[in-house]
Design an enzyme around this catalytic site. Sequence first.
Site, PDB file in Angstrom:
ATOM      1  N   CYS A 115     -37.177  32.036 -46.357  1.00 29.37           N
ATOM      2  CA  CYS A 115     -37.178  33.508 -46.262  1.00 29.37           C
ATOM      3  C   CYS A 115     -37.598  34.007 -44.888  1.00 29.37           C
ATOM      4  CB  CYS A 115     -38.093  34.095 -47.327  1.00 29.37           C
ATOM      5  SG  CYS A 115     -37.767  33.436 -48.957  1.00 29.37           S
ATOM      6  N   HIS A 243     -40.608  40.805 -45.614  1.00 32.04           N
ATOM      7  CA  HIS A 243     -39.651  40.100 -46.470  1.00 32.04           C
ATOM      8  C   HIS A 243     -39.694  40.752 -47.851  1.00 32.04           C
ATOM      9  CE1 HIS A 243     -37.667  37.229 -48.896  1.00 32.04           C
ATOM     10  NE2 HIS A 243     -38.764  36.654 -49.354  1.00 32.04           N
ATOM     11  N   ASN A 273     -34.815  39.415 -54.274  1.00 30.06           N
ATOM     12  CA  ASN A 273     -35.220  38.596 -53.134  1.00 30.06           C
ATOM     13  C   ASN A 273     -34.004  37.807 -52.642  1.00 30.06           C
ATOM     14  OD1 ASN A 273     -36.208  36.604 -51.454  1.00 30.06           O
ATOM     15  ND2 ASN A 273     -38.007  36.152 -52.716  1.00 30.06           N
TER      16      ASN A 273
HETATM   17  O1  UT7 Z   1     -39.257  34.369 -51.171  1.00 26.23           O
HETATM   18  C1  UT7 Z   1     -40.112  33.547 -51.866  1.00 26.23           C
HETATM   19  C2  UT7 Z   1     -41.311  34.284 -52.064  1.00 26.23           C
HETATM   20  N1  UT7 Z   1     -41.638  34.401 -53.469  1.00 26.23           N
HETATM   21  C3  UT7 Z   1     -42.488  35.329 -53.834  1.00 26.23           C
HETATM   22  O2  UT7 Z   1     -42.909  36.121 -53.053  1.00 26.23           O
HETATM   23  C4  UT7 Z   1     -42.983  35.357 -55.253  1.00 26.23           C
HETATM   24  C5  UT7 Z   1     -44.430  35.745 -55.285  1.00 26.23           C
HETATM   25  N2  UT7 Z   1     -44.933  35.864 -56.649  1.00 26.23           N
HETATM   26  C6  UT7 Z   1     -44.577  36.888 -57.431  1.00 26.23           C
HETATM   27  O3  UT7 Z   1     -43.829  37.777 -57.038  1.00 26.23           O
HETATM   28  C7  UT7 Z   1     -45.201  36.966 -58.801  1.00 26.23           C
HETATM   29  O4  UT7 Z   1     -46.195  35.977 -58.920  1.00 26.23           O
HETATM   30  C8  UT7 Z   1     -44.174  36.804 -59.948  1.00 26.23           C
HETATM   31  C9  UT7 Z   1     -43.283  38.042 -60.009  1.00 26.23           C
HETATM   32  C10 UT7 Z   1     -43.333  35.558 -59.731  1.00 26.23           C
HETATM   33  C11 UT7 Z   1     -44.897  36.663 -61.280  1.00 26.23           C
HETATM   34  O5  UT7 Z   1     -45.750  37.757 -61.487  1.00 26.23           O
HETATM   35  P1  UT7 Z   1     -47.240  37.511 -62.006  1.00 26.23           P
HETATM   36  O6  UT7 Z   1     -47.847  38.827 -62.216  1.00 26.23           O
HETATM   37  O7  UT7 Z   1     -47.891  36.587 -61.021  1.00 26.23           O
HETATM   38  O8  UT7 Z   1     -47.003  36.839 -63.408  1.00 26.23           O
HETATM   39  P2  UT7 Z   1     -47.508  35.407 -63.930  1.00 26.23           P
HETATM   40  O9  UT7 Z   1     -46.737  34.305 -63.293  1.00 26.23           O
HETATM   41  O10 UT7 Z   1     -48.999  35.375 -63.827  1.00 26.23           O
HETATM   42  O11 UT7 Z   1     -47.113  35.499 -65.457  1.00 26.23           O
HETATM   43  C12 UT7 Z   1     -47.674  36.483 -66.316  1.00 26.23           C
HETATM   44  C13 UT7 Z   1     -47.031  36.340 -67.671  1.00 26.23           C
HETATM   45  C14 UT7 Z   1     -47.001  34.917 -68.206  1.00 26.23           C
HETATM   46  O12 UT7 Z   1     -47.204  34.986 -69.597  1.00 26.23           O
HETATM   47  P3  UT7 Z   1     -48.668  34.701 -70.225  1.00 26.23           P
HETATM   48  O13 UT7 Z   1     -49.022  33.310 -69.793  1.00 26.23           O
HETATM   49  O14 UT7 Z   1     -49.554  35.752 -69.637  1.00 26.23           O
HETATM   50  O15 UT7 Z   1     -48.433  34.857 -71.695  1.00 26.23           O
HETATM   51  C15 UT7 Z   1     -45.586  34.461 -67.941  1.00 26.23           C
HETATM   52  O16 UT7 Z   1     -45.145  33.477 -68.840  1.00 26.23           O
HETATM   53  O17 UT7 Z   1     -45.656  36.773 -67.608  1.00 26.23           O
HETATM   54  C16 UT7 Z   1     -44.819  35.742 -68.159  1.00 26.23           C
HETATM   55  N3  UT7 Z   1     -43.547  35.804 -67.455  1.00 26.23           N
HETATM   56  C17 UT7 Z   1     -42.552  36.594 -67.855  1.00 26.23           C
HETATM   57  N4  UT7 Z   1     -42.407  37.430 -68.904  1.00 26.23           N
HETATM   58  C18 UT7 Z   1     -41.254  38.110 -69.002  1.00 26.23           C
HETATM   59  C19 UT7 Z   1     -43.188  35.156 -66.317  1.00 26.23           C
HETATM   60  N5  UT7 Z   1     -41.938  35.528 -65.971  1.00 26.23           N
HETATM   61  C20 UT7 Z   1     -41.517  36.413 -66.905  1.00 26.23           C
HETATM   62  C21 UT7 Z   1     -40.335  37.145 -67.074  1.00 26.23           C
HETATM   63  N6  UT7 Z   1     -40.234  37.980 -68.135  1.00 26.23           N
HETATM   64  N7  UT7 Z   1     -39.299  37.066 -66.218  1.00 26.23           N
END
Ligand code: UT7
Length: 316
Positions: A115, A243, A273
């Site tokens: 990225c 980004h 993204n």
């Molecule tokens: O260019 C590469 C750069 N990449 C990035 O910048 C990504 C950086 N990270 C992020 O943007 C965020 O961490 C994410 C958007 C990927 C995830 O957001 P988060 O607030 O960190 O969520 P999490 O991974 O802590 O997950 C929270 C909950 C989990 O469920 P439980 O364990 O709380 O029951 C996940 O299983 O959300 C669940 N979850 C989803 N639920 C519905 C994860 N993905 C999804 C989804 N839909 N797509």
Amino acid sequence: MNRGIEIVGLGKMLPAACVTNQQIAEQTDTSDEWIRSRSGICTRYFCKEGESQTDLAAGAAANALADAGVRAEEVGMCIVATATPEYVTPATAAVVQKRLGLPEDIPAFDLNAACTGFIYGLQLAAAMLHAGTLQHPYVLLIGAERLSGVIDPVERSTYVLFGDGAAAAVIRVSDTGRFLCRLGVRGDAEVLYGPTKEKAEPYLHMNGRAVFRFATETILSGIALLEAESGIAAGDVDYIVCHQANQRIIEHVQKKLKLPHEKFFMNLQKYGNTSAASIPLALADMKEAGLLKKGVRLFLLGFGGGLTKGAAYMEF
Ligand code: UT7
């Protein structure tokens, strides 16, 4: 501050199909509400059969040359920043050289800094232009990705975030517009990696929380570096272009620095993204919206797989 470069043309190319969160939710276990509230993304574009990463790269490049009023024979180097090239070889840049009729006496190659690729490319463009080794005066720098080919519909934490697209910039030496760029890497093949045939894992893998932390730290330290080295406070530049990975990353930085929301350009709502395409896509949309008038000052901040990082100060 390095000797200057300026962007004299910008162009973009997106696949025909725009995919809504609702459509994504029909394929994978997620919802429009989750995607919007956790990332800010509303739609993204996915290539369909017959559309390739090379098509996007060549289309964006042609549009950028037209915007600049620069002819193919005036291009002295072509760089495609990408983590998802159509071929391992030839490089996408080589195919673009043929399709656009760019000269044969130019270097044309792909650059993988994920990225952060566009910012790595800006630094290379500046160095090569000022070294005086190019046969023609313009650099064509393209960011082009087809991420839909490497995300797993079953893996909801990545599938909902990424999109396909390309954007390109035509760059030349500037006597007035100043340029400063710092690049870096924190080698890591665990937090964000893939696809890899070695492990029979054809998809992208990401530890979202760890990347989120890296992203916010990287943007904040990048801005501090640019402020120190340019002597210009973040509050005094016209726009900060990060980004486009997640609205929450950008808002975290905005709140931490107590800067107005409007200073941070965002278009991730439309495209998701798009990795190396994200910063030039932001610049192309800013130009279309009339935001890149002569004299505009920008901080550009990249982070991503690698884990790579890059910070640049540019003047239009
Ligand atoms: O260019 C590469 C750069 N990449 C990035 O910048 C990504 C950086 N990270 C992020 O943007 C965020 O961490 C994410 C958007 C990927 C995830 O957001 P988060 O607030 O960190 O969520 P999490 O991974 O802590 O997950 C929270 C909950 C989990 O469920 P439980 O364990 O709380 O029951 C996940 O299983 O959300 C669940 N979850 C989803 N639920 C519905 C994860 N993905 C999804 C989804 N839909 N797509």
